[in-house]
Design a protein around this motif. Structure first.
Motif: not given
Length: 72
Positions: A10-12, A18-19
């Motif tokens: 999830x963190x990756x 991009x936002x």
């Protein structure tokens, strides 16, 4: 997200977006946030919390903190 096994994925995904993103991670109430280095003042503050909890008859709360953070 409530499954610790999903955290890395999830963190990756969040960091690759991009936002702006919001990652909603569910943690246990007694989970301690441990900084990379612990200063004496922080350890003293935790000791004071533990002493006050014991004196207030909240020893069970300290056991929950220990179980959550030490015995995984």
């Amino acid at each position: 997200m409530s499954d610790p096994g999903q955290l890395e994925r999830v963190l990756r995904e969040a960091l690759a977006h991009p936002g702006p993103v919001v990652v909603d991670a569910v943690v246990r109430r007694q989970e301690l946030s441990i900084p990379p280095t612990i200063e004496a003042k922080q350890a003293a503050g935790f000791g004071l919390y533990a002493l006050k909890a014991l004196m207030d008859g909240r020893g069970g709360e300290l056991l929950e903190v220990a179980k959550t953070n030490l015995f995984r």
